[in-house]
Design a protein around this motif. Structure first.
Motif, PDB file in Angstrom:
ATOM      1  N   PRO A  51       0.938  -0.983  -0.158  1.00 47.12           N
ATOM      2  CA  PRO A  51      -0.014  -0.029   0.021  1.00 47.12           C
ATOM      3  C   PRO A  51       0.962   1.311   0.002  1.00 47.12           C
ATOM      4  N   ILE A  52       0.541   2.118  -0.622  1.00 49.02           N
ATOM      5  CA  ILE A  52       1.037   3.532  -0.556  1.00 49.02           C
ATOM      6  C   ILE A  52       0.771   4.035   0.920  1.00 49.02           C
ATOM      7  N   ILE A  53       1.382   4.631   1.695  1.00 52.82           N
ATOM      8  CA  ILE A  53       1.303   4.886   3.115  1.00 52.82           C
ATOM      9  C   ILE A  53       1.238   6.441   2.927  1.00 52.82           C
ATOM     10  N   GLU A  54       0.274   6.863   3.852  1.00 55.00           N
ATOM     11  CA  GLU A  54      -0.141   8.392   4.193  1.00 55.00           C
ATOM     12  C   GLU A  54       1.237   9.059   4.516  1.00 55.00           C
ATOM     13  N   GLU A  55       1.324  10.229   3.600  1.00 50.96           N
ATOM     14  CA  GLU A  55       2.613  10.897   3.398  1.00 50.96           C
ATOM     15  C   GLU A  55       3.035  11.288   4.792  1.00 50.96           C
ATOM     16  N   ARG A  56       4.477  11.025   4.870  1.00 44.37           N
ATOM     17  CA  ARG A  56       5.154  11.512   6.249  1.00 44.37           C
ATOM     18  C   ARG A  56       4.479  10.683   7.569  1.00 44.37           C
ATOM     19  N   SER A  57       3.885   9.863   7.310  1.00 42.02           N
ATOM     20  CA  SER A  57       3.338   9.189   8.713  1.00 42.02           C
ATOM     21  C   SER A  57       4.453   8.636   9.419  1.00 42.02           C
ATOM     22  N   PHE A  58       5.290   7.929   8.945  1.00 45.30           N
ATOM     23  CA  PHE A  58       6.687   7.452   9.595  1.00 45.30           C
ATOM     24  C   PHE A  58       7.514   8.580  10.095  1.00 45.30           C
ATOM     25  N   ALA A  59       7.442   9.463   9.318  1.00 45.01           N
ATOM     26  CA  ALA A  59       8.318  10.648   9.712  1.00 45.01           C
ATOM     27  C   ALA A  59       7.594  11.476  10.733  1.00 45.01           C
ATOM     28  N   THR A  73      11.787  -2.454  11.549  1.00 43.18           N
ATOM     29  CA  THR A  73      11.837  -3.422  10.478  1.00 43.18           C
ATOM     30  C   THR A  73      11.298  -2.919   9.260  1.00 43.18           C
ATOM     31  N   TYR A  74      12.154  -3.140   8.383  1.00 41.56           N
ATOM     32  CA  TYR A  74      11.842  -2.623   6.879  1.00 41.56           C
ATOM     33  C   TYR A  74      11.508  -3.984   6.022  1.00 41.56           C
ATOM     34  N   GLU A  75      10.539  -3.874   5.131  1.00 38.14           N
ATOM     35  CA  GLU A  75      10.231  -4.912   4.108  1.00 38.14           C
ATOM     36  C   GLU A  75      10.232  -4.082   2.691  1.00 38.14           C
ATOM     37  N   ALA A  76      11.076  -4.176   1.900  1.00 41.94           N
ATOM     38  CA  ALA A  76      11.066  -3.323   0.750  1.00 41.94           C
ATOM     39  C   ALA A  76      11.299  -4.019  -0.355  1.00 41.94           C
ATOM     40  N   SER A  77      10.671  -3.723  -1.568  1.00 38.29           N
ATOM     41  CA  SER A  77      10.739  -4.375  -2.948  1.00 38.29           C
ATOM     42  C   SER A  77      11.689  -3.557  -3.683  1.00 38.29           C
ATOM     43  N   VAL A  78      12.313  -4.443  -4.581  1.00 36.79           N
ATOM     44  CA  VAL A  78      13.403  -3.745  -5.260  1.00 36.79           C
ATOM     45  C   VAL A  78      12.605  -2.891  -6.606  1.00 36.79           C
ATOM     46  N   PRO A  79      13.044  -1.666  -6.757  1.00 38.14           N
ATOM     47  CA  PRO A  79      12.620  -1.073  -7.897  1.00 38.14           C
ATOM     48  C   PRO A  79      12.856  -1.711  -9.277  1.00 38.14           C
ATOM     49  N   HIS A 127      11.288   5.458   0.315  1.00 44.36           N
ATOM     50  CA  HIS A 127      11.017   4.278  -0.502  1.00 44.36           C
ATOM     51  C   HIS A 127       9.603   3.469  -0.370  1.00 44.36           C
ATOM     52  N   VAL A 128       9.450   3.192   1.047  1.00 41.73           N
ATOM     53  CA  VAL A 128       8.488   2.398   1.718  1.00 41.73           C
ATOM     54  C   VAL A 128       7.021   3.367   1.450  1.00 41.73           C
ATOM     55  N   GLU A 129       7.175   4.546   1.823  1.00 38.63           N
ATOM     56  CA  GLU A 129       6.133   5.408   1.890  1.00 38.63           C
ATOM     57  C   GLU A 129       5.242   5.655   0.700  1.00 38.63           C
ATOM     58  N   LYS A 130       6.280   5.210  -0.616  1.00 42.17           N
ATOM     59  CA  LYS A 130       5.626   5.505  -1.578  1.00 42.17           C
ATOM     60  C   LYS A 130       4.879   4.383  -2.477  1.00 42.17           C
ATOM     61  N   GLY A 131       4.856   3.408  -1.603  1.00 38.80           N
ATOM     62  CA  GLY A 131       4.271   1.891  -1.831  1.00 38.80           C
ATOM     63  C   GLY A 131       5.533   0.929  -2.163  1.00 38.80           C
ATOM     64  N   SER A 147       3.102   0.540   9.583  1.00 40.37           N
ATOM     65  CA  SER A 147       2.641   1.306   8.112  1.00 40.37           C
ATOM     66  C   SER A 147       1.427   0.801   7.643  1.00 40.37           C
ATOM     67  N   ASP A 148       0.983  -0.729   7.999  1.00 40.64           N
ATOM     68  CA  ASP A 148      -0.216  -1.305   7.482  1.00 40.64           C
ATOM     69  C   ASP A 148      -1.476  -0.372   8.091  1.00 40.64           C
ATOM     70  N   GLU A 149      -1.222   0.119   9.276  1.00 48.94           N
ATOM     71  CA  GLU A 149      -2.298   1.210   9.811  1.00 48.94           C
ATOM     72  C   GLU A 149      -2.356   2.346   9.091  1.00 48.94           C
ATOM     73  N   HIS A 150      -1.515   2.754   8.293  1.00 47.83           N
ATOM     74  CA  HIS A 150      -1.344   4.072   7.801  1.00 47.83           C
ATOM     75  C   HIS A 150      -1.693   4.150   6.025  1.00 47.83           C
ATOM     76  N   ALA A 151      -2.153   2.826   5.738  1.00 45.49           N
ATOM     77  CA  ALA A 151      -2.468   3.066   4.246  1.00 45.49           C
ATOM     78  C   ALA A 151      -3.274   4.024   3.640  1.00 45.49           C
ATOM     79  N   ALA A 152      -2.798   4.667   2.576  1.00 40.93           N
ATOM     80  CA  ALA A 152      -3.525   5.907   2.140  1.00 40.93           C
ATOM     81  C   ALA A 152      -4.979   5.103   1.454  1.00 40.93           C
ATOM     82  N   HIS A 153      -5.950   6.031   1.438  1.00 40.62           N
ATOM     83  CA  HIS A 153      -7.189   5.570   0.983  1.00 40.62           C
ATOM     84  C   HIS A 153      -8.218   6.646   0.594  1.00 40.62           C
TER      85      HIS A 153
END
Length: 180
Positions: A51-59, A73-79, A127-131, A147-153
């Motif tokens: 999911p795309i995360i609400e902008e700057r929620s982690f910040a 803990t980060y889980e990131a996909s390779v661009p 990177h994560v916040e942009k999906g 971040s699952d709790e901050h998915a943009a909708h």
């Protein structure tokens, strides 16, 4: 209803999906779809869905808990083709190209607290916040970020009669413009 925007965006391609609890959670359905599509995608590319995360929620969380973050803990996909030109994205592409890596999961821990102002941590969070993945963090006082709790909708009013169909599609288009 699933809408896919295959155009280039700095943070990757985009998908919008109607939430239908009677069918399943949108994220679970998209993850299953991505998993089903992945074998047909030629290397070095892969299909992942985060999911795309609400902008700057982690910040915001990091700023509020600046001196107390104990684990991240980060889980990131390779661009795939596009994405940021920062060091993190370049390192991820190198892992993809040289080691056939499609996803990275890392847990950072500190005996004290983590300096969240480090450039590399900011690049990963962006990177994560942009999906591009997920983030979880815990603090010394037990506060948590997921971040699952901050998915943009975007909510779209779907009420109305048959004669209001064109208005419905106008509302859907406006919501997609805000997402994409």
């Amino acid at each position: 209803m699933i809408m896919i925007d295959p155009r280039h965006h700095d943070d990757g391609q985009k998908v919008a999906m109607e939430a239908r609890p009677d069918i399943g959670s949108p994220e679970a359905i998209l993850v299953s779809l991505a998993r089903a599509l992945s074998p047909s995608v030629q290397e070095p590319f892969s299909v992942t869905a985060f999911p795309i995360i609400e902008e700057r929620s982690f910040a915001r969380f990091a700023s509020e808990h600046e001196e107390t973050i104990k684990t991240i803990t980060y889980e990131a996909s390779v661009p795939n083709m596009f994405g940021g030109a920062d060091d993190f994205s370049e390192e991820m592409r190198t892992l993809r190209d040289e080691a056939n890596v499609s996803k990275v999961k890392t847990r950072l821990e500190s005996d004290g607290t983590i300096d969240i102002k480090a450039t590399r941590l900011t690049e990963i969070a962006n990177h994560v916040e942009k999906g591009g993945g997920k983030i979880k963090a815990t603090t010394t006082d037990g506060s948590t970020y997921n971040s699952d709790e901050h998915a943009a909708h975007e909510d779209v009013d779907t009420g109305g009669t048959e004669s209001e169909k064109s208005d419905f599609w106008s509302r859907v288009r406006a919501a997609l413009d805000r997402i994409f």
